[in-house]
Design a protein around this motif. Sequence first.
Motif, PDB file in Angstrom:
ATOM      1  N   MET A   1      12.606  16.058 118.719  1.00 36.11           N
ATOM      2  CA  MET A   1      11.214  16.246 118.289  1.00 36.11           C
ATOM      3  C   MET A   1      10.271  15.375 119.109  1.00 36.11           C
ATOM      4  N   LYS A   2      10.654  14.106 119.290  1.00 31.70           N
ATOM      5  CA  LYS A   2       9.804  13.205 120.070  1.00 31.70           C
ATOM      6  C   LYS A   2       9.689  13.684 121.512  1.00 31.70           C
ATOM      7  N   LEU A   3      10.808  14.186 122.077  1.00 33.61           N
ATOM      8  CA  LEU A   3      10.790  14.672 123.461  1.00 33.61           C
ATOM      9  C   LEU A   3       9.841  15.855 123.595  1.00 33.61           C
ATOM     10  N   LEU A 103      -2.763  23.398 115.692  1.00 32.75           N
ATOM     11  CA  LEU A 103      -1.328  23.128 115.650  1.00 32.75           C
ATOM     12  C   LEU A 103      -0.911  22.077 116.666  1.00 32.75           C
ATOM     13  N   ILE A 104      -1.537  22.093 117.836  1.00 30.21           N
ATOM     14  CA  ILE A 104      -1.229  21.082 118.851  1.00 30.21           C
ATOM     15  C   ILE A 104      -1.599  19.689 118.336  1.00 30.21           C
ATOM     16  N   SER A 105      -2.770  19.586 117.736  1.00 31.26           N
ATOM     17  CA  SER A 105      -3.209  18.298 117.183  1.00 31.26           C
ATOM     18  C   SER A 105      -2.253  17.816 116.109  1.00 31.26           C
ATOM     19  N   ARG A 106      -1.836  18.736 115.248  1.00 38.15           N
ATOM     20  CA  ARG A 106      -0.912  18.367 114.165  1.00 38.15           C
ATOM     21  C   ARG A 106       0.432  17.910 114.724  1.00 38.15           C
ATOM     22  N   PHE A 107       0.947  18.629 115.695  1.00 39.02           N
ATOM     23  CA  PHE A 107       2.269  18.333 116.240  1.00 39.02           C
ATOM     24  C   PHE A 107       2.275  17.022 117.035  1.00 39.02           C
ATOM     25  N   VAL A 108       1.195  16.775 117.784  1.00 39.15           N
ATOM     26  CA  VAL A 108       1.171  15.624 118.684  1.00 39.15           C
ATOM     27  C   VAL A 108       0.690  14.353 117.990  1.00 39.15           C
ATOM     28  N   LEU A 109      -0.294  14.474 117.083  1.00 41.23           N
ATOM     29  CA  LEU A 109      -0.991  13.281 116.613  1.00 41.23           C
ATOM     30  C   LEU A 109      -0.773  12.924 115.141  1.00 41.23           C
ATOM     31  N   ARG A 110      -0.517  13.903 114.280  1.00 38.52           N
ATOM     32  CA  ARG A 110      -0.545  13.626 112.841  1.00 38.52           C
ATOM     33  C   ARG A 110       0.455  12.545 112.425  1.00 38.52           C
ATOM     34  N   GLU A 111       1.664  12.578 112.951  1.00 37.71           N
ATOM     35  CA  GLU A 111       2.676  11.596 112.550  1.00 37.71           C
ATOM     36  C   GLU A 111       2.241  10.179 112.894  1.00 37.71           C
ATOM     37  N   ALA A 112       1.685   9.983 114.093  1.00 34.89           N
ATOM     38  CA  ALA A 112       1.240   8.648 114.499  1.00 34.89           C
ATOM     39  C   ALA A 112       0.064   8.187 113.644  1.00 34.89           C
ATOM     40  N   ILE A 113      -0.873   9.093 113.368  1.00 39.81           N
ATOM     41  CA  ILE A 113      -2.028   8.745 112.524  1.00 39.81           C
ATOM     42  C   ILE A 113      -1.565   8.409 111.116  1.00 39.81           C
ATOM     43  N   SER A 114      -0.595   9.147 110.624  1.00 35.98           N
ATOM     44  CA  SER A 114      -0.094   8.912 109.270  1.00 35.98           C
ATOM     45  C   SER A 114       0.568   7.547 109.147  1.00 35.98           C
ATOM     46  N   ARG A 115       1.295   7.135 110.188  1.00 35.02           N
ATOM     47  CA  ARG A 115       1.940   5.812 110.146  1.00 35.02           C
ATOM     48  C   ARG A 115       0.913   4.695 110.090  1.00 35.02           C
ATOM     49  N   ARG A 116      -0.198   4.864 110.795  1.00 37.34           N
ATOM     50  CA  ARG A 116      -1.179   3.783 110.875  1.00 37.34           C
ATOM     51  C   ARG A 116      -2.184   3.810 109.728  1.00 37.34           C
ATOM     52  N   GLY A 155      -6.409  19.459 112.254  1.00 35.27           N
ATOM     53  CA  GLY A 155      -4.979  19.402 112.545  1.00 35.27           C
ATOM     54  C   GLY A 155      -4.330  18.129 112.043  1.00 35.27           C
ATOM     55  N   LEU A 156      -5.120  17.079 111.872  1.00 38.66           N
ATOM     56  CA  LEU A 156      -4.586  15.806 111.372  1.00 38.66           C
ATOM     57  C   LEU A 156      -4.385  15.817 109.863  1.00 38.66           C
ATOM     58  N   THR A 157      -4.972  16.795 109.175  1.00 39.38           N
ATOM     59  CA  THR A 157      -4.866  16.876 107.720  1.00 39.38           C
ATOM     60  C   THR A 157      -3.709  17.784 107.326  1.00 39.38           C
ATOM     61  N   ALA A 158      -3.538  17.911 106.006  1.00 41.09           N
ATOM     62  CA  ALA A 158      -2.456  18.756 105.484  1.00 41.09           C
ATOM     63  C   ALA A 158      -2.919  20.176 105.183  1.00 41.09           C
ATOM     64  N   LEU A 159      -4.052  20.588 105.725  1.00 43.49           N
ATOM     65  CA  LEU A 159      -4.552  21.940 105.497  1.00 43.49           C
ATOM     66  C   LEU A 159      -3.535  22.967 105.991  1.00 43.49           C
ATOM     67  N   ARG A 160      -3.282  23.992 105.183  1.00 38.80           N
ATOM     68  CA  ARG A 160      -2.323  25.025 105.564  1.00 38.80           C
ATOM     69  C   ARG A 160      -2.834  25.809 106.768  1.00 38.80           C
ATOM     70  N   THR A 161      -1.915  26.172 107.665  1.00 36.61           N
ATOM     71  CA  THR A 161      -2.292  26.884 108.882  1.00 36.61           C
ATOM     72  C   THR A 161      -2.934  28.231 108.559  1.00 36.61           C
ATOM     73  N   ALA A 162      -2.372  28.939 107.583  1.00 39.11           N
ATOM     74  CA  ALA A 162      -2.928  30.239 107.209  1.00 39.11           C
ATOM     75  C   ALA A 162      -4.359  30.094 106.702  1.00 39.11           C
ATOM     76  N   THR A 163      -4.591  29.054 105.908  1.00 37.96           N
ATOM     77  CA  THR A 163      -5.944  28.815 105.404  1.00 37.96           C
ATOM     78  C   THR A 163      -6.890  28.510 106.548  1.00 37.96           C
ATOM     79  N   PHE A 164      -6.448  27.668 107.485  1.00 37.92           N
ATOM     80  CA  PHE A 164      -7.284  27.348 108.644  1.00 37.92           C
ATOM     81  C   PHE A 164      -7.635  28.613 109.421  1.00 37.92           C
ATOM     82  N   TRP A 165      -6.642  29.507 109.582  1.00 38.19           N
ATOM     83  CA  TRP A 165      -6.877  30.710 110.386  1.00 38.19           C
ATOM     84  C   TRP A 165      -7.917  31.620 109.742  1.00 38.19           C
ATOM     85  N   TRP A 166      -7.720  31.974 108.438  1.00 40.12           N
ATOM     86  CA  TRP A 166      -8.624  32.970 107.863  1.00 40.12           C
ATOM     87  C   TRP A 166     -10.016  32.400 107.595  1.00 40.12           C
ATOM     88  N   VAL A 167     -10.087  31.107 107.231  1.00 42.42           N
ATOM     89  CA  VAL A 167     -11.415  30.509 107.024  1.00 42.42           C
ATOM     90  C   VAL A 167     -12.178  30.435 108.351  1.00 42.42           C
TER      91      VAL A 167
END
Length: 728
Positions: A1-3, A103-116, A155-167
């Motif tokens: 995952m990290k790779l 999705l890119i923001s969530r995949f790349v940044l959310r975990e690091a932001i959540s730790r801090r 992308g940094l929040t827990a908003l559902r992807t489907a909700t983000f798309w249709w809204v």
Amino acid sequence: MKLRRWLLLGLLVLVIGAFFAFDLGRFLSFTYLKEQQAALQVMVAAHWLTAAGVYFLLYVAVTAFSLPGAAVMTLAGGAVFGLLGGTLLVSFASTLGATLAFLISRFVLREAISRRFGARLAAIDRGIAKDGAFYLFTLRLVPVFPFFVINLLMGLTALRTATFWWVSQVGMLPGTLVYVNAGTQLARLDSAAGILSPALLFAFALLGVFPLLAKKGVTLMQSRKALRAFTKPRRFDRNLIVIGAGSAGLVSAYIAAAVKAKVTLIEKHKMGGDCLNTGCVPSKALLRSAKFVSHVRRAQEFGMRSAAVDFDFAQVMERVQQVVQRIEPHDSVARYTELGVEVLEGAAKITSPYSVEVNGRTLTTRRIIIAAGAAPLVPPIPGLQEVGYLTSDTLWDLRARPKRLVVLGGGSIGSELAQAFARLGCTVTQVEMEDRLLPREDPEIAALVLERFRAEGIDVHLAHKAKAARRQVDHKILVCEHAGQDVEFACDEILVAVGRAANVKGYGLEELGVELSERHTVAVNPFLQTNYPTIFACGDVAGPYQFTHTAAHQAWYAAANALFGSPFKRFKVDYSVIPWATFTEPEVATVGLNERAAKQRGIPYQVTTYGIDDLDRAIADSEAHGLVKILTVPGKDKILGATIVGEHAGDLIAEFVLAMRWKLGLNKILSTIHIYPTLAEANKYAAGAWRRANTSPRTLAWLERFHTWRRGSVRAEPPSARSQRRTA
């Protein structure tokens, strides 16, 4: 995952770097678009499907990688594909690209932001879970906010992807239509700034108003749904009915009367509620008498050879009642009637969102405020009911001093009363289930109180869980479990002080279906409304804090929202700066975060401590004990919280409450003149300790060189000469 995360991040850097390195942005400029407009239109006419596919993919790529140029591409869509075709292409391409960026923001940044920033992100996620779709819809409709920033932040929040798309699909459509339409008029535009014409700006302004109207509409529909089963009176007897005349109820009624609303206050027991009759007032009166006794016993500390005190316990308890009686007029029926409040004594029952029954009468009202308070919590300990017990409500009837008293509970109420009764001559045993007193406070703070308690002869037992009670011939026994073993404590009375439970039964909440929270309090929203929009709740019955001053604070919001929230502005209750105090000796007062809370929420902090044993006034008063402990943002003087342990801590904390409320840092406290000699100087010295800890050694070294230079050149002299000079 990290790779994979690092590979994706590398790809992003590569694409964005190439975009700027090769100046690809020139192909997405307004000037280039104007120059190529005719050629593009010819190409589209000849190969519409191919051109549309290439345009669609290019738009998705620009949006997904958050590259500049999406606005110009939207104009281009209108210019070469027309209003209908351009709108369809841009609408779906922008939504797809935005979702990829999300999705890119969530995949790349959310975990690091959540730790801090775990606690802060969790709070944001809770808000997103409740109103995320509306927030996103609002942001999409207002083009003042760059859409690429919205994509990344969501992308940094827990908003559902489907909700983000249709809204996003729905929310961006009006703005897309406006921009594409502007693109169809591209030939008439001289620059990209032309899109910001007065007509278009007016259209955007209307878009900005739309979400506010939409939210108002949603609120109105929710209100009608909740109230659908009830008949709304054509005329109301009152603007407001308040149930309960404690701190929250009295303030609510006072505010309503002050703004000339017709308000009725209903109380079934005593005006003033728990605070006046069984809580704050009598307990502090008892503590004052007990403190006087303790000072007499400390006579030698004050230079006295000896001193003695002779008192009668019944007389002390009578004084407590005299204090209550002296304060009673402040909360009396006569005073509130004079203020314009109709006061009814009796048991209220809410019969509908618009009516309350009392003394056989049914009163109609536009709004209801529940301020029913709380009562002592009595745990289901086998045998406790049979042997009998005291609570903070019933102990004031005591006139004979119990020789041996077991206090069950190590929180604020239990600790205050344990110390008071010990000072008045009872043999006190205090039992606490947790591994320390005052579980809300930091461990070293609680340890200071425990040290004083044991020094005064209070037998404190921590990590002891009460499991049974029984009666012997002439005494009671409380059985506790400790380290897997049963421990028995013999006593004359058991005082149960393990907390307070909200009063939620007996006045119609169950029948009406008013919702309760997980804490078994009345569930309210940030405006203090229940699931019925006409019914509000504040004070101990609603929580989350059970302090008299917080109840009064909530009452302002409840009254303002009940009287003016519809159709005017509503106010969210502000819990940002809540102080509290435990009036033991030493006193403990806290505002904001302590270390325990900061660690639980994952908030970084810096600790500064000043020992009051160093304070001149404390030394003069023979009260040189305790400390001031401040939490700040690391490297900054912004105060996150403060705790004071010592004489008059409850008074001294007010300076930090004020500073936090109005965002004043420690530098402001340090630069404020404090009278000498006073205990309040402790706050200034604590601020000074923070300043010293945050002054760079490099800065001090440069200052030393500066002052050396200011004194002029000094001829070097051997160490022996300097030594002889110092001796002389």
